[in-house]
Design a protein around this motif. Structure first.
Motif, PDB file in Angstrom:
ATOM      1  N   CYS A  62       0.622  -1.037   0.150  1.00 35.13           N
ATOM      2  CA  CYS A  62      -0.067  -0.073  -0.070  1.00 35.13           C
ATOM      3  C   CYS A  62       0.759   1.338  -0.002  1.00 35.13           C
ATOM      4  CB  CYS A  62      -0.835   0.022   1.309  1.00 35.13           C
ATOM      5  SG  CYS A  62      -2.087   1.455   1.048  1.00 35.13           S
ATOM      6  N   CYS A  66      -2.748   5.614   6.380  1.00 37.96           N
ATOM      7  CA  CYS A  66      -3.753   5.896   7.034  1.00 37.96           C
ATOM      8  C   CYS A  66      -3.534   5.559   8.432  1.00 37.96           C
ATOM      9  CB  CYS A  66      -4.968   4.942   6.617  1.00 37.96           C
ATOM     10  SG  CYS A  66      -5.494   5.477   4.629  1.00 37.96           S
ATOM     11  N   CYS A  69      -4.528   2.042  10.067  1.00 34.48           N
ATOM     12  CA  CYS A  69      -4.545   0.742   9.264  1.00 34.48           C
ATOM     13  C   CYS A  69      -3.341  -0.058   9.661  1.00 34.48           C
ATOM     14  CB  CYS A  69      -4.696   0.875   7.903  1.00 34.48           C
ATOM     15  SG  CYS A  69      -4.499  -0.540   6.899  1.00 34.48           S
ATOM     16  N   ILE A  71      -1.666  -2.415   7.835  1.00 34.36           N
ATOM     17  CA  ILE A  71      -0.785  -2.608   6.607  1.00 34.36           C
ATOM     18  C   ILE A  71      -0.213  -1.033   5.910  1.00 34.36           C
ATOM     19  CG2 ILE A  71      -1.618  -4.891   6.189  1.00 34.36           C
ATOM     20  CD1 ILE A  71      -3.228  -3.722   3.634  1.00 34.36           C
TER      21      ILE A  71
HETATM   22 FE1  SF4 Z   1      -3.832   1.387   2.579  1.00 36.88          FE
HETATM   23 FE2  SF4 Z   1      -5.064   0.462   4.735  1.00 36.88          FE
HETATM   24 FE3  SF4 Z   1      -5.443   3.287   4.185  1.00 36.88          FE
HETATM   25 FE4  SF4 Z   1      -6.501   1.066   2.632  1.00 36.88          FE
HETATM   26  S1  SF4 Z   1      -7.072   1.721   4.844  1.00 36.88           S
HETATM   27  S2  SF4 Z   1      -5.393   2.684   1.702  1.00 36.88           S
HETATM   28  S3  SF4 Z   1      -4.810  -0.621   2.737  1.00 36.88           S
HETATM   29  S4  SF4 Z   1      -3.333   2.074   4.723  1.00 36.88           S
END
Ligand code: SF4
Ligand code: SAH
Length: 366
Positions: A62, A66, A69, A71
């Protein structure tokens, strides 16, 4: 509560004040009455069929960060993977053979041409291998209009892009302040998706730090104002390796499940004929969270059909369920779970929302 229940029973339209009252309900008897009322509205508008979207989490690579999150790009503890084309097609074949009707392709966000072309090719191959039988929903983040169009032309017909919160100020506190994480861009994406021809899904997280009940009421009104066809929303869950997870000290799973279920019920009562998912996040916090979601008004479930070996590296949040189970174990367990609550599975159907067909019908008649 009685006045509110009478209003619901008489099919009178609910207003902002009613939505707030619903989200503030606390006692067990009020909540039971609420979920019963929402379930009745579900039965009369979308029936008791649960539709499956077999979810393939195709990559955890990614470009975004965010704050909530697991990952996110800056988390160095994640082993990054990209499933091979064969592995993805194999998972799609499983869904097809299990008569799931639809799959959902999800991943971290990438906008580079290699990724865009790879997804385009995948969609075409899945459509060809299933004789156009499998419906394809995408959840691949923000993209350009051209990319949305390419993927739609290749055969995908629904797209899920959560707005995360309809409050632009709150959105800023959930994301870094840079061009990859702009509220306006996310909002505009919903318009672009509709223009590209998709049935459009969105959703929010509930129980975020600093989120108020008024924010959640506004979220539900937002869904209606944007004429959304399907909703995928779930409670926020901490992940220790994220900035937000590190700062939250009072995480309460019971409260998170409760606000998750109340939002499903309120959204069902207010929007009536749309598709609403009982998301995996509910089950991560409560072993029967998804069944509770169905009883509170949801009608979609997303069984995980990703290869077991990748699942532990796709943890957007902690305690994600079914990490060690393979796809057929998930299938058996879901069939049992749905039997116990007297719902039926809509095998071999795409399960598009009645709302989408009504809007198209109305447009034709205009
Ligand atoms: Fe990437 Fe997680 Fe944000 Fe989706 S929610 S864009 S997977 S950081
Ligand atoms: N990258 C794509 C799709 C994968 S993320 C995108 O962001 O749109 C899918 C959803 O997972 C996000 O929209 C977000 O609402 C949810 N999510 C991420 N981290 C979460 C967390 N810690 N708790 C609950 N939901 C989370």
């Amino acid at each position: 509560m009685n006045n509110l229940l009478n209003k619901i029973a008489q099919n009178l339209p609910l207003d902002r004040g009613d939505l707030k009252k619903i989200l503030l309900l606390e006692t067990k008897s009020d909540l039971i009455a609420l979920f019963k009322a929402a379930y009745a509205v579900k039965l009369s508008n979308v029936g008791n069929k649960v539709y499956f979207r077999g979810i393939i989490e195709l990559s955890n690579i990614c470009d975004k960060n965010c704050f909530y999150c697991g990952i996110r790009k800056e988390n160095q503890n994640v082993n990054r993977f990209m499933m091979s084309k064969e592995e993805i097609l194999h998972a799609a074949q499983f869904a097809h053979k299990a008569n799931y009707g639809s799959i959902l392709l999800q991943s971290g966000e990438r906008q580079d041409e290699t990724f865009v072309a790879m997804v385009e090719d995948l969609i075409k191959s899945i459509k060809a291998e299933s004789n156009n039988k499998l419906g394809i929903t995408l959840s691949l983040g923000e993209q350009s209009f051209e990319t949305y169009k390419r993927w739609h032309d290749a055969g995908a017909h629904r797209y899920l892009l959560r707005i995360e919160t309809s409050n632009s100020e709150l959105y800023k506190t959930l994301h870094p302040n840079n061009d990859l994480h702009r509220f306006d861009v996310r909002l505009n994406a919903l318009t672009l998706l509709r223009e590209a021809g998709y049935q459009v899904g969105t959703g929010v997280m509930m129980g975020l730090p600093n989120q108020t009940i008024d924010d959640l009421v506004n979220d539900i009104i937002f869904f209606k104002e944007h004429d959304i066809d399907m909703i995928g929303m779930g409670p926020y869950i901490v992940h220790d390796e994220t900035p937000m997870g590190k700062s939250v000290t009072d995480f309460d799973p019971v409260k998170q499940v409760q606000i998750g279920l109340k939002m499903i019920a309120a959204t069902r009562l207010y929007l009536r004929d749309i598709n609403i998912a009982a998301t995996t996040a509910l089950q991560a916090l409560d072993p029967i969270g998804r069944e509770k979601g169905l009883r509170a008004g949801a009608n979609i479930i997303m069984p995980n059909i990703s290869d077991t070996k990748y699942r532990k590296n796709y943890q957007l949040y902690q305690n994600k369920p079914c990490l060690d189970e393979n796809s057929s174990m998930c299938q058996d367990c879901l069939q049992d779970r749905i039997d116990t609550i007297d719902e039926v599975i809509g095998y071999n159907e795409w399960g598009d929302s009645p709302h989408f067909f009504k809007r198209n019908q109305e447009n034709k008649e205009d």
